[in-house]
Scaffold this active site. Structure first.
Site, PDB file in Angstrom:
ATOM      1  N   ASP A 221       1.003  -1.180  -0.155  1.00  0.00           N
ATOM      2  CA  ASP A 221      -0.216   0.192  -0.017  1.00  0.00           C
ATOM      3  C   ASP A 221       0.976   1.166  -0.110  1.00  0.00           C
ATOM      4  O   ASP A 221       2.224   1.096   0.023  1.00  0.00           O
ATOM      5  CB  ASP A 221      -0.947  -0.220   1.210  1.00  0.00           C
ATOM      6  CG  ASP A 221      -2.267   0.822   0.931  1.00  0.00           C
ATOM      7  OD1 ASP A 221      -2.294   1.374  -0.088  1.00  0.00           O
ATOM      8  OD2 ASP A 221      -2.907   0.976   2.119  1.00  0.00           O
TER       9      ASP A 221
ATOM     10  N   GLU B 226       2.480   4.777  -4.442  1.00  0.00           N
ATOM     11  CA  GLU B 226       2.612   5.670  -5.486  1.00  0.00           C
ATOM     12  C   GLU B 226       4.010   6.387  -5.746  1.00  0.00           C
ATOM     13  O   GLU B 226       4.249   6.691  -6.752  1.00  0.00           O
ATOM     14  CB  GLU B 226       1.573   6.764  -5.259  1.00  0.00           C
ATOM     15  CG  GLU B 226       0.181   6.279  -5.346  1.00  0.00           C
ATOM     16  CD  GLU B 226      -0.195   5.379  -3.890  1.00  0.00           C
ATOM     17  OE1 GLU B 226      -1.057   4.428  -3.957  1.00  0.00           O
ATOM     18  OE2 GLU B 226       0.286   5.932  -2.903  1.00  0.00           O
TER      19      GLU B 226
ATOM     20  N   ASP C 221      -9.058   3.810  -2.105  1.00  0.00           N
ATOM     21  CA  ASP C 221      -9.627   4.474  -0.965  1.00  0.00           C
ATOM     22  C   ASP C 221     -11.164   5.013  -1.334  1.00  0.00           C
ATOM     23  O   ASP C 221     -11.447   6.065  -1.550  1.00  0.00           O
ATOM     24  CB  ASP C 221      -8.942   5.470  -0.265  1.00  0.00           C
ATOM     25  CG  ASP C 221      -7.800   5.030   0.333  1.00  0.00           C
ATOM     26  OD1 ASP C 221      -7.676   3.701   0.453  1.00  0.00           O
ATOM     27  OD2 ASP C 221      -6.816   5.752   0.799  1.00  0.00           O
TER      28      ASP C 221
END
Length: 873
Positions: free
Chosen positions: A490, A493, A566
């Site tokens: 997670d 990015e 999300d």
């Protein structure tokens, strides 16, 4: 982004803060390129420079204004693909070319010169039905297939190329210094050497480096792809400052119908019309903006066919040089997942401790709901130090996993890329000593804020760092881990809480001295690669990994699964999840899903039920919830809702043989598991914009219910000569077309296509591993010609023996001329199984048979003792 602890109580129900992220007008290279308007290109081809070799054609083009030449390389590749590369003839330094995404260098075909006359060069492929027209002035490339112009490059004259330059001597060298007036961004400068966003300053050591190019896809009105956006399946026309952005960002509760980039990027665009599907793949990991116009072209052109045709005009703007145009066939197919990962996953931020894990696990058994995997978020670690355990809450992690192992279940833990700055933390101290962290522009380890506080970021672009990271999964190194523990990447990015756009600065420096701006969209791709390699390595190369990633790039399908990030507990997010997953699927990433129930907030019971029903018929099936969301295990919403959710999950488990066979197809042939209707019905124009229903494989049509309190849904059953059956009631539908179907909360509409055979399990177990020896049943749905065909793929579900030793079973089932037969779909594979096909249900038999004769070969396997027919209603 899962919200910063200090702020989480105030942001749980708020939408994304747009001020954290750029719009198009904030992006300097976009503003610069928008100054170039459609018209005659500044570039012309130097046809006297053309050279032909066995694998390519090379020529130079030159800008009439600055007189700088560029090298154009053209390759013809098998499967009707052309590759185009444009680079500088002479550059200040090399430009970044994306490695590791292609599984191999594509096999080229020789191009021959078939015509050369004033200002035009025609190149022909070996098959002679594909031709490339190179027009000299202005420079343009046209692709023809069977005398039809399919695609034009630079037809609108928007080729734009910025050349690297040495830094000005009088420019400030320090980021914190105030820039001199001569370099302040203004209408003339437009962020050439430095670019501000809020209080953040991006220093460009070699000045501007973007390129832009337009493509015209002739005769196409429907375009798809370029994920990831919370947008419709069919790409929309763009306007100024409203381009589709490809730039991986941590966007908490991403806004719906917004073209800004979110967690991942696949720069692959598809166009479809009844007689053709074409694609453009732009192999570049830098920030990309895509403008789309499906209106009739009105720009003047020397080729009247272009100006008159209905075409898609795409303008790509990119902060890098390389152009690479092809489909995803060379990006690698979807990894064949371990069978357990196709079951149901239960997750939340966070299950508190070992007792909580044990109680949730027991709850599934108590309520007779199958599941395969329980997940642990960041709170399971020692102070957000990954590869560790909170010794108070998880004091015996191996014993906890042994409990799950006895239940034949698995554990997934979160492992983010940021590493807490703590000299006593082994992972940090080793990474620091070895120089494995991303650097700032001054050469020091970059430090930013994320979950652990001050953190450094591993440089996964380095092969050496990836190899070292993979070693961290070794059982001796990762204390408390076992072979049922798998991984979740997670925040990759990567997310940095207090930097521009909540990510690494663009002038941070990676392995090979490449700036972050060049490799940004690859960061998550490389972490997932390293994680998957680590899980394989710890098993001695024997077992398939499972890795879920939030950030991704083209080719991420080789390493595991992706989810949409999300989302929120709202009907609108359930609805948008379908086109988001379809877009991922046709872009090559088949193993994808959305958080069931919505990550943020508290779903109403009927929304949760509808989301479970949808998720059960999608590739990746996980329930997940935010730390501030109320507990939402499937049995907490009353007996009736528990019963319906149980039934949805059990349907998923009976469907696993079909799903696993679909993933085998995705693995071997790149066919998407979940697909838009137009993929199966390419000539049916009414399917081209449908995004509220989809095909699961080629046999099942699924229509999730996404409106609250819906009592009916309008369903398109495509194909004038198709036959459709209610999947649960076995009834043939009256006719194809758009039907109004009544619905209750009990289930969502699912239909089996005539002409298909679907393998199912006759009953379910507590997890996939409990179902290994449960027998099969086959649902044979006859088409209008009383024909049906289908397949079943079977192996051990967890190892690589299907590759190394060809230990698999691949059966083909056929109904033809009143004979149902089973044969080997692949003669190479061999696999022994105790399973039999216990039941065959034949739908659409026009007349009830008076007798059924079964015959068996001695070596036949997976055959059945009973056959049932179902006449048409």
């Amino acid at each position: 982004m899962e919200p910063n602890k200090e702020e989480e109580s105030s942001v749980q129900d708020e939408a994304v803060d747009k001020s954290n992220f750029k719009n198009c007008n904030h992006i300097a290279f976009y503003r610069r390129q928008k100054l170039l308007h459609p018209g005659k290109s500044l570039y012309q081809a130097l046809l006297d420079s053309v050279t032909l070799s066995n694998d390519s054609v090379k020529l130079q083009i030159i800008n009439e204004k600055n007189k700088v030449p560029l090298l154009v390389e053209i390759y013809a590749i098998e499967s009707n693909i052309f590759r185009i590369k444009i680079n500088e003839v002479s550059s200040l330094k090399s430009r970044y070319e994306v490695p590791d995404v292609l599984i191999k260098e594509p096999t080229t075909q020789r191009l021959s010169l078939s015509q050369k006359e004033a200002g035009i060069l025609v190149l022909t492929c070996a098959s002679e039905d594909r031709k490339l027209h190179i027009i000299a002035n202005p420079f343009q490339i046209k692709l023809e297939s069977k005398d039809e112009t399919v695609l034009s490059v630079n037809a609108n004259g928007l080729l734009y190329f910025e050349h690297l330059q040495p830094p000005p001597k009088n420019r400030s060298q320090n980021k914190e210094d105030t820039p001199t007036d001569s370099f302040q961004e203004n209408q003339e400068d437009l962020g050439l050497w430095q670019e501000k966003f809020g209080s953040f300053l991006d220093i460009k050591e070699n000045g501007p480096s973007s390129i832009g190019l337009d493509f015209s896809l002739h005769g196409f009105e429907h375009v798809y792809g370029i994920p990831e956006h919370a947008e419709t399946l069919l790409l929309k026309n763009t306007s100024d400052n409203d381009a589709y952005r490809l730039f991986n960002l941590d966007v908490y509760r991403h806004e719906i119908h917004d073209k800004r980039g979110i967690y991942g990027s696949v720069p692959f665009l598809l166009a479809h019309k009844p007689n053709r599907t074409s694609g453009i793949f732009w192999l570049n990991s830098s920030e990309t903006l895509v403008e789309i116009n499906t209106k009739a072209s009105t720009q003047p052109s020397q080729n009247s066919a272009i100006s008159r045709s209905q075409s898609v005009n795409g303008r790509y703007a990119i902060c890098s040089m390389q152009i690479f145009m092809m489909s995803y066939l060379f990006l690698g197919t979807q990894a064949l997942p371990p069978l357990f990962s196709l079951g149901y996953h239960q997750c939340r931020w966070n299950y508190e401790d070992e007792h909580d894990v044990k109680a949730v696990d027991a709850g599934f058994d108590e309520h007779e709901i199958p599941y395969d995997v329980i997940w642990l978020d960041i709170e399971h670690t020692n102070g957000k130090r990954y590869f560790t355990w909170d010794k108070k809450k998880f004091h015996s992690p191996q014993r906890m996993q042994e409990l799950l192992m006895r239940k034949k279940r698995k554990l997934v833990v979160i492992i983010d890329p940021h590493i807490k700055v703590d000299p006593l933390y082994t992972l940090y101290s080793q990474g620091k000593k070895k120089g494995y962290f991303v650097k700032d522009r001054k050469g020091q380890d970059f430090e930013g804020i994320c979950w652990p506080g001050t953190s450094s970021y591993l440089d996964f672009t380095s092969p050496e760092v990836r190899e070292w990271y993979a070693d961290q999964f070794d059982f001796k190194t990762y204390k408390g881990s076992t072979d049922i523990l798998f991984a979740w990447n997670d925040m990759n990015e990567p997310s940095v809480f207090k930097e521009a756009e909540l990510t690494l600065p663009r002038d941070a420096v990676h392995h090979g001295n490449w700036e972050h701006r060049e490799v940004h969209n690859l960061y998550g791709f490389y972490q997932q690669m390293a994680t998957a390699e680590g899980l394989i390595k710890r098993s001695g190369g024997q077992k398939r990994p499972f890795v879920l990633t939030r950030s991704f790039f083209a080719g991420s399908q080789k390493y595991g699964a992706v989810w949409t990030g999300d989302n929120a507990a709202d009907w609108s997010y359930l609805k948008i999840s379908i086109p988001m997953l379809l877009t991922l699927s046709i872009s090559g990433i088949s193993f994808c899903g959305a958080d069931v129930g919505g990550f943020i907030g508290d779903p109403e019971p009927d929304l949760l039920v509808r989301w479970y029903q949808a998720g059960a018929y999608q590739p990746f099936f996980r329930g997940h919830a935010n730390i501030d969301s109320k507990r939402r295990e499937p049995w907490l919403f009353g007996d009736e809702n528990t019963r319906i959710i149980r039934e949805a999950i059990r349907e998923r488990y009976t469907l696993l043989p079909y799903l696993y066979s679909l993933f085998y197809r995705a693995h071997t042939t790149a066919e998407p598991v979940m697909r838009p209707l137009w993929v199966e019905f390419p000539k049916e124009q009414e399917t081209f914009a449908v995004e509220d229903e989809y095909m699961l494989g080629n046999a099942l049509l699924v229509h999730p219910v996404t409106e609250q309190e819906a009592t009916t849904v309008n369903i398109l059953l495509p194909g004038s000569d198709e036959v459709w059956y209610d999947f649960r009631r076995y009834r043939q539908l009256d006719c194809p077309g758009t039907l109004k179907i009544p619905v209750t909360l009990e289930s969502i509409p699912v239909f089996q296509r005539g002409g298909s055979v679907i393998p199912l399990k006759t009953t379910v177990g507590r997890s996939t591993e409990w179902m290994t020896d449960i027998s099969y049943e086959l649902h044979v749905a006859l088409n209008s010609k009383d024909f049906a065909i289908g397949e079943l793929y079977l192996d051990d579900g967890h190892s690589f023996q299907y590759l190394h030793k060809k230990e698999f079973l691949h059966r083909k089932f056929t109904f033809h001329k009143n004979v149902f037969s089973s044969s080997c779909a692949d003669e190479i594979g061999q696999y022994h199984t105790k399973c039999v096909v216990e039941k065959v249900l034949i739908l659409g038999v026009q007349k009830q048979p008076t007798s059924v004769t079964a015959s068996f070969q001695e070596q036949a396997s997976l055959w059945c003792p009973s056959t049932t027919s179902q006449p048409c209603s």
